[in-house]
Design an enzyme around this catalytic site. Sequence first.
Site, PDB file in Angstrom:
ATOM      1  N   ASP A   1      34.658 -21.899  31.788  1.00  0.00           N
ATOM      2  CA  ASP A   1      34.511 -20.470  31.405  1.00  0.00           C
ATOM      3  C   ASP A   1      35.497 -19.482  30.611  1.00  0.00           C
ATOM      4  O   ASP A   1      37.036 -20.332  30.959  1.00  0.00           O
ATOM      5  CB  ASP A   1      34.314 -20.220  32.687  1.00  0.00           C
ATOM      6  CG  ASP A   1      33.563 -18.430  33.125  1.00  0.00           C
ATOM      7  OD1 ASP A   1      33.659 -17.850  33.281  1.00  0.00           O
ATOM      8  OD2 ASP A   1      32.301 -18.972  33.785  1.00  0.00           O
TER       9      ASP A   1
ATOM     10  N   HIS B   1      32.256 -15.400  28.318  1.00  0.00           N
ATOM     11  CA  HIS B   1      32.898 -16.666  29.144  1.00  0.00           C
ATOM     12  C   HIS B   1      33.483 -17.618  28.685  1.00  0.00           C
ATOM     13  O   HIS B   1      33.490 -18.971  29.301  1.00  0.00           O
ATOM     14  CB  HIS B   1      31.661 -16.636  30.659  1.00  0.00           C
ATOM     15  CG  HIS B   1      31.361 -15.470  31.569  1.00  0.00           C
ATOM     16  ND1 HIS B   1      32.586 -15.768  32.353  1.00  0.00           N
ATOM     17  CD2 HIS B   1      30.798 -15.134  31.651  1.00  0.00           C
ATOM     18  CE1 HIS B   1      31.684 -14.496  32.813  1.00  0.00           C
ATOM     19  NE2 HIS B   1      30.383 -14.424  33.006  1.00  0.00           N
TER      20      HIS B   1
ATOM     21  N   GLU C   1      26.417 -12.266  30.680  1.00  0.00           N
ATOM     22  CA  GLU C   1      27.664 -11.828  31.280  1.00  0.00           C
ATOM     23  C   GLU C   1      28.236 -11.022  29.956  1.00  0.00           C
ATOM     24  O   GLU C   1      29.419 -12.044  29.652  1.00  0.00           O
ATOM     25  CB  GLU C   1      28.289 -11.800  32.052  1.00  0.00           C
ATOM     26  CG  GLU C   1      27.957 -11.269  33.575  1.00  0.00           C
ATOM     27  CD  GLU C   1      28.420 -11.922  34.892  1.00  0.00           C
ATOM     28  OE1 GLU C   1      28.644 -11.539  35.895  1.00  0.00           O
ATOM     29  OE2 GLU C   1      29.335 -12.301  34.276  1.00  0.00           O
TER      30      GLU C   1
END
Length: 540
Positions: free
Chosen positions: A196, A266, A330
């Site tokens: 991440d 990420h 995301e």
Amino acid sequence: MMTVGACLLAPAQEKHESCGDVATCSYQVVPLPQSVTLTSGEPVKICRKATISVANSSADMERNARFLATYLKEATGLDVPVGPKAKGQSAIVLKLNPKIAHPEGYRITVAKGDVTIEGQTPQGVFYGIQTLRKSLPMTQGPALFPAVVINDQPRFGYRGMHLDVSRHFFPISFVKEYLDMMALHNMNTFHWHLTDDQGWRIEIKKYPKLTTVGSMRAATVLGRNSRVDDGTPHGGFYTQEECREIVEYARERYITVIPEIDMPGHMLGALSAYPELGCTGGPYHVLERWGVYDDILCAGKEEVFTFVEDVLKEVMDIFPAEYIHIGGDESPRTRWKACELCQKRIADEGLTAKDGQSPEARLQGYFTKRIEKYINNHGRKLIGWDELLESDVEESATIMSWRGTKGGIEASKKGHDVIMTPVGYCYFDYYQTENHNWGEPMSFDGTVTIEKTYSFNPAPPTLDADAQKHIIGVQANLWTEYIPYTTQAEYQVLPRMGALSEVQWMEPQQKDFSSFVERSQSLLRWYKHYGWRYATHIYR
């Protein structure tokens, strides 16, 4: 005969001339078996003279027997040997039976002086062992098993727990403990979130800077993205050998490890190490804060696809799981809109706006489909978060529905296999009580009570049969932005993991929360034995 319902068979003490004080076992465990039928036969007493006998010898079955011997030792103090059944003595017999309908199903029969655990597979036998284990009163002495026939099998084939080790790194010893927790709760899939923005946690030999640079952040923000950090470097990673060790530890407990390498977003852990993989070229750094950031992998550069394929090749060499998780959530497309190479890729591939999707959204679909083809060519399947539905993803991709159940329901109707993990029921990084101003460790600012988790029905009857068959499982997630300690991780998942296990295992009409609260005592005995921290809100 009598079918046991919500009542408890409480542990009790009896006298037996050859064994001394004997504690009675209770089959009111978590998850509750589908059918528990008490019979009129004599109970079976397991004491120091008993044996554990394997009727169908294999490496898996012999290991099952050793697990059972360990559990008996922990609960009763008895050293029950594994070996042939002695004449005239009681035994716990482990046996394969092809007539058991479900590959993870089992039958327990207590009759004629023996306790017999049968399964179609060694995995089914293992779950029967877990039920027997949880029935033990843990009173350090011989155990009395009432005569019974138990028939059981799970509702869902995918029964998962997730652990994020990127936001906070946990030692390999805790990862093993987490797997032990899962085994106690009849779970079979471990989703390991390894990369991440805040840290890259898996060794990739072709790209050593992923761990020498990408695994370490300079500090960790205090609170919820305050202006202050702790000034303390945080990092760590797992070597490939340690990952293989985890895979084997999990396999022995019939748990599949699914690795997640999140992409194209990420990815600041990777971009900090190899800035040429981004649209701007950086500079980038491993983030000390939480959230969603614009810098993601550049979809216009061929070297990005080479990098991703190289990484996945090493990952697939370590993890034999059928599924590989690529995240896909995301991923802002801000950089792609301004990137000449990404815009060229859009033009070259003819990715015009379509069905409400922007060209950049369709570029993520292009990215995902290209990676899925690579994964498929290696005999694996792709899983991603439900944002993939917004980017022209192939029907063959499995969708993990986290933003509620809507995405999962939509995906199931389109023919995708779906794993339900909605934030409102299955995010164990959220508080467990509405009253969390005082007395609770800081968590994500939301609440998922154990009652809420228990109430979840992943495949509601309103769905048609075709859509229902695509909902293959349920998972809870533990994101660790606010969980720096292993003891807090334990506290966040226990006993909610017990509630989740009944969602995963039991048919909805069987579930009863008040019964669950009583029966969860069978879990608390083991939590206490291992020294695991757990929340007590439902017991106050």
